[in-house]
Design a protein around this motif. Structure first.
Motif, PDB file in Angstrom:
ATOM      1  N   UNK A 158       4.854   1.924  21.265  1.00  0.00           N
ATOM      2  CA  UNK A 158       5.192   2.240  19.881  1.00  0.00           C
ATOM      3  C   UNK A 158       5.199   0.979  19.012  1.00  0.00           C
ATOM      4  N   UNK A 159       5.719  -0.109  19.561  1.00  0.00           N
ATOM      5  CA  UNK A 159       5.794  -1.359  18.797  1.00  0.00           C
ATOM      6  C   UNK A 159       4.400  -1.892  18.490  1.00  0.00           C
ATOM      7  N   UNK A 160       3.570  -1.979  19.512  1.00  0.00           N
ATOM      8  CA  UNK A 160       2.226  -2.529  19.331  1.00  0.00           C
ATOM      9  C   UNK A 160       1.377  -1.660  18.410  1.00  0.00           C
ATOM     10  N   UNK A 161       1.512  -0.340  18.536  1.00  0.00           N
ATOM     11  CA  UNK A 161       0.720   0.561  17.690  1.00  0.00           C
ATOM     12  C   UNK A 161       1.224   0.546  16.251  1.00  0.00           C
ATOM     13  N   UNK A 162       2.550   0.534  16.074  1.00  0.00           N
ATOM     14  CA  UNK A 162       3.104   0.539  14.723  1.00  0.00           C
ATOM     15  C   UNK A 162       2.724  -0.719  13.958  1.00  0.00           C
ATOM     16  N   UNK A 163       2.693  -1.854  14.668  1.00  0.00           N
ATOM     17  CA  UNK A 163       2.319  -3.112  14.014  1.00  0.00           C
ATOM     18  C   UNK A 163       0.815  -3.352  14.035  1.00  0.00           C
ATOM     19  N   UNK A 164       0.071  -2.387  14.524  1.00  0.00           N
ATOM     20  CA  UNK A 164      -1.405  -2.377  14.430  1.00  0.00           C
ATOM     21  C   UNK A 164      -2.041  -3.581  15.122  1.00  0.00           C
ATOM     22  N   UNK A 165      -1.503  -3.944  16.287  1.00  0.00           N
ATOM     23  CA  UNK A 165      -2.059  -5.077  17.032  1.00  0.00           C
ATOM     24  C   UNK A 165      -3.375  -4.643  17.681  1.00  0.00           C
ATOM     25  N   UNK A 166      -4.431  -5.431  17.456  1.00  0.00           N
ATOM     26  CA  UNK A 166      -5.781  -5.056  17.896  1.00  0.00           C
ATOM     27  C   UNK A 166      -6.490  -6.260  18.528  1.00  0.00           C
ATOM     28  N   UNK A 167      -7.538  -5.994  19.298  1.00  0.00           N
ATOM     29  CA  UNK A 167      -8.341  -7.090  19.855  1.00  0.00           C
ATOM     30  C   UNK A 167      -8.862  -8.008  18.747  1.00  0.00           C
ATOM     31  N   UNK A 168      -8.869  -9.302  19.039  1.00  0.00           N
ATOM     32  CA  UNK A 168      -9.397 -10.279  18.100  1.00  0.00           C
ATOM     33  C   UNK A 168      -8.403 -10.804  17.087  1.00  0.00           C
ATOM     34  N   UNK A 169      -7.207 -10.229  17.035  1.00  0.00           N
ATOM     35  CA  UNK A 169      -6.222 -10.660  16.046  1.00  0.00           C
ATOM     36  C   UNK A 169      -5.573 -11.990  16.428  1.00  0.00           C
ATOM     37  N   UNK A 170      -5.021 -12.653  15.415  1.00  0.00           N
ATOM     38  CA  UNK A 170      -4.216 -13.855  15.615  1.00  0.00           C
ATOM     39  C   UNK A 170      -2.770 -13.483  15.308  1.00  0.00           C
ATOM     40  N   UNK A 171      -1.927 -13.624  16.342  1.00  0.00           N
ATOM     41  CA  UNK A 171      -0.556 -13.135  16.266  1.00  0.00           C
ATOM     42  C   UNK A 171       0.415 -14.227  16.691  1.00  0.00           C
ATOM     43  N   UNK A 172       1.597 -14.245  16.086  1.00  0.00           N
ATOM     44  CA  UNK A 172       2.653 -15.159  16.517  1.00  0.00           C
ATOM     45  C   UNK A 172       3.855 -14.359  16.995  1.00  0.00           C
ATOM     46  N   UNK A 173       4.430 -14.803  18.109  1.00  0.00           N
ATOM     47  CA  UNK A 173       5.634 -14.218  18.673  1.00  0.00           C
ATOM     48  C   UNK A 173       6.752 -15.235  18.481  1.00  0.00           C
ATOM     49  N   UNK A 202       0.827  -1.202   0.000  1.00  0.00           N
ATOM     50  CA  UNK A 202       0.000   0.000   0.000  1.00  0.00           C
ATOM     51  C   UNK A 202       0.856   1.245   0.000  1.00  0.00           C
ATOM     52  N   UNK A 203       1.941   1.249   0.773  1.00  0.00           N
ATOM     53  CA  UNK A 203       2.832   2.394   0.843  1.00  0.00           C
ATOM     54  C   UNK A 203       4.122   2.077   0.120  1.00  0.00           C
ATOM     55  N   UNK A 204       4.478   2.896  -0.864  1.00  0.00           N
ATOM     56  CA  UNK A 204       5.687   2.647  -1.629  1.00  0.00           C
ATOM     57  C   UNK A 204       6.927   3.142  -0.893  1.00  0.00           C
ATOM     58  N   UNK A 205       6.766   4.143  -0.014  1.00  0.00           N
ATOM     59  CA  UNK A 205       7.899   4.730   0.673  1.00  0.00           C
ATOM     60  C   UNK A 205       8.334   3.872   1.858  1.00  0.00           C
ATOM     61  N   UNK A 206       9.659   3.759   2.027  1.00  0.00           N
ATOM     62  CA  UNK A 206      10.174   3.033   3.179  1.00  0.00           C
ATOM     63  C   UNK A 206      10.889   3.985   4.136  1.00  0.00           C
ATOM     64  N   UNK A 207      10.686   5.287   3.953  1.00  0.00           N
ATOM     65  CA  UNK A 207      11.282   6.239   4.881  1.00  0.00           C
ATOM     66  C   UNK A 207      10.643   6.054   6.256  1.00  0.00           C
ATOM     67  N   UNK A 208      11.406   6.347   7.297  1.00  0.00           N
ATOM     68  CA  UNK A 208      10.932   6.094   8.652  1.00  0.00           C
ATOM     69  C   UNK A 208       9.852   7.078   9.080  1.00  0.00           C
ATOM     70  N   UNK A 209       8.794   6.525   9.646  1.00  0.00           N
ATOM     71  CA  UNK A 209       7.741   7.352  10.221  1.00  0.00           C
ATOM     72  C   UNK A 209       8.178   7.829  11.598  1.00  0.00           C
ATOM     73  N   UNK A 210       7.690   8.992  11.988  1.00  0.00           N
ATOM     74  CA  UNK A 210       8.000   9.525  13.311  1.00  0.00           C
ATOM     75  C   UNK A 210       7.295   8.697  14.382  1.00  0.00           C
ATOM     76  N   UNK A 211       7.762   8.759  15.627  1.00  0.00           N
ATOM     77  CA  UNK A 211       7.064   8.054  16.710  1.00  0.00           C
ATOM     78  C   UNK A 211       5.600   8.472  16.774  1.00  0.00           C
ATOM     79  N   UNK A 212       4.750   7.552  17.161  1.00  0.00           N
ATOM     80  CA  UNK A 212       3.314   7.826  17.264  1.00  0.00           C
ATOM     81  C   UNK A 212       3.045   8.641  18.520  1.00  0.00           C
ATOM     82  N   UNK A 213       2.359   9.772  18.408  1.00  0.00           N
ATOM     83  CA  UNK A 213       2.072  10.585  19.599  1.00  0.00           C
ATOM     84  C   UNK A 213       1.299   9.783  20.641  1.00  0.00           C
ATOM     85  N   UNK A 214       1.569  10.058  21.908  1.00  0.00           N
ATOM     86  CA  UNK A 214       0.924   9.319  22.999  1.00  0.00           C
ATOM     87  C   UNK A 214      -0.592   9.394  22.911  1.00  0.00           C
ATOM     88  N   UNK A 215      -1.096  10.517  22.423  1.00  0.00           N
ATOM     89  CA  UNK A 215      -2.553  10.696  22.322  1.00  0.00           C
ATOM     90  C   UNK A 215      -3.165   9.816  21.237  1.00  0.00           C
TER      91      UNK A 215
END
Length: 288
Positions: free
Chosen positions: A78-93, A35-48
Motif C-alpha cells: 500500500x505504501x509503495x503503490x500510494x507513493x507511486x514508486x516505479x522503476x527508474x525513479x530516484x528516491x530518498x529514504x 492536482x487534487x484539491x481534496x485531502x480526504x483519505x483514499x481507500x486502500x488500493x485493491x490487491x489487483x
C-alpha cells in the motif's frame, strides 16, 4: 436594434465575459495548486491494482525473513503503490533505520533507479540498528543505493542536485525528528530543494490523539496528524492526498507503539512540491 435586443445582447456579452474570467482563474489555479484539491483519505488500493514491480519486490525470496514478518502489519504494498514508486525513479529514504523501506525502494526502482538511504549518527544504544543497516547495504540487489551518513542539521543532507528526486519518504520516524528535537526545518528544506517540482514527499507515522501536537512524540512515539501537516506545509509543501490503508480504529492512540507493532493507527500523507512555489522569485527552495 430595439431596447430589448440591446439588453439581451448586453446580458449575453456579460455572461461570456464572466465565463472567460472563470476559465482564466481556473487555469491560474491549476498552475499553483496540487492536482487534487481534496485531502480526504483514499481507500486502500485493491490487491489487483498493485503494480507488478511492487509485488515482485515484496515477494522476493532474497528479502530477510525478519522483514517479511513485518509486512502484514506494515503493508508495504500500500505504501509503495500510494507513493507511486516505479522503476527508474530516484528516491530518498530519510531516517532509514535498519533499512526495511530502503531495500523495498531499491528493489522497485531497479538498476535504472537510485535510492539515497539516510541516517544520522547512531547513539550507542542503537548500534545494532546501525549494524543491520550496514549489512543490508552490502546486498547485491542494493547496488543502486547511496549510503548517506549525515546528521539531520547537515547543510548538504541530501547529496543530489536541486530538483532531481522523484520522491522522498519518511516512514514512522517524523515523530522522532520532533521528539528528539532534531533539525526538522533543515530536513524539510533539504527535501524541498532536492525534489523535482511536483515531486512527492511521503510521510507515514503513528497517530496521536487530535489536538495533542508534539506532546506524545518522545514518550509513546506518536504525533498529532494536524500538527505534522502544518509543520511540513511551513516548508512550502502542499498536502496532496492521504490513504486510510494503515488505519486501526480499535487503537485508542494511547498505546506505546513498540508493544503494538503493525497494530497502531497510522496516517499516510502525500505532500507535493508545488511547481509555483518551486519556481518562486526567492529561488531558495524553502518556500518561505
Amino acid at each position: 436594434m430595439t431596447i430589448r435586443m440591446r439588453i439581451g445582447t448586453l446580458i449575453f456579452l456579460t455572461v461570456v465575459a464572466l465565463v472567460g474570467f472563470a476559465v482564466s482563474v481556473s487555469a491560474v489555479r491549476a498552475q499553483i495548486q496540487p492536482v487534487a484539491a481534496s485531502t480526504s483519505e483514499a481507500a486502500p488500493i485493491p490487491a489487483t491494482q498493485i503494480p507488478a514491480d511492487i509485488t515482485a519486490a515484496i515477494n522476493s525470496p532474497e528479502r530477510p525473513a525478519a522483514d517479511k514478518a513485518l509486512d502484514a502489519g506494515r503493508k508495504p504494498d500500500q505504501i509503495l503503490a500510494f507513493y507511486e514508486i516505479k522503476p527508474g525513479m530516484k528516491v530518498a529514504d530519510i531516517f532509514a533505520g535498519g533499512g526495511y523501506m530502503t531495500e523495498l525502494f531499491a528493489r522497485v526502482v531497479g538498476p535504472s533507479g537510485k535510492v539515497y538511504s539516510q541516517n544520522g549518527p547512531f547513539p550507542e544504544q542503537f548500534k545494532k540498528i546501525e549494524d543491520q543497516w550496514n549489512e543490508r547495504l552490502k546486498e547485491p540487489a542494493l547496488n543502486n543505493v547511496v549510503k548517506v551518513s549525515k546528521p539531520f542539521d547537515a547543510p548538504d543532507l541530501l547529496p543530489v542536485p536541486p530538483d532531481s528526486l522523484d520522491a522522498v519518504i519518511i516512514h514512522l520516524n517524523y515523530h522522532d525528528l520532533v521528539g528528539f528535537k532534531m533539525d526538522r526545518e533543515n530536513v524539510n528544506a533539504a527535501v524541498f530543494k532536492a525534489l523535482k517540482p511536483g515531486g512527492i514527499y511521503g510521510i507515514v507515522d503513528h497517530s496521536a490523539p487530535s489536538g495533542t501536537g508534539a506532546a506524545d512524540t518522545a514518550t509513546i512515539h506518536r504525533i498529532d496528524e494536524d500538527f505534522l501537516i502544518k509543520d511540513v506545509e511551513k516548508a512550502g509543501f502542499r498536502l496532496y492526498g492521504a490513504s486510510s490503508a494503515l488505519r486501526h480504529p480499535e487503537d485508542d492512540r494511547t498505546w506505546i507503539v513498540f508493544k503494538h507493532r503493525g497494530e497502531t493507527d497510522r496516517f499516510m500523507l502525500k505532500f507535493v512540491k508545488a511547481p509555483a512555489v518551486a519556481t518562486g522569485a526567492s529561488g531558495s527552495g524553502s518556500g518561505q
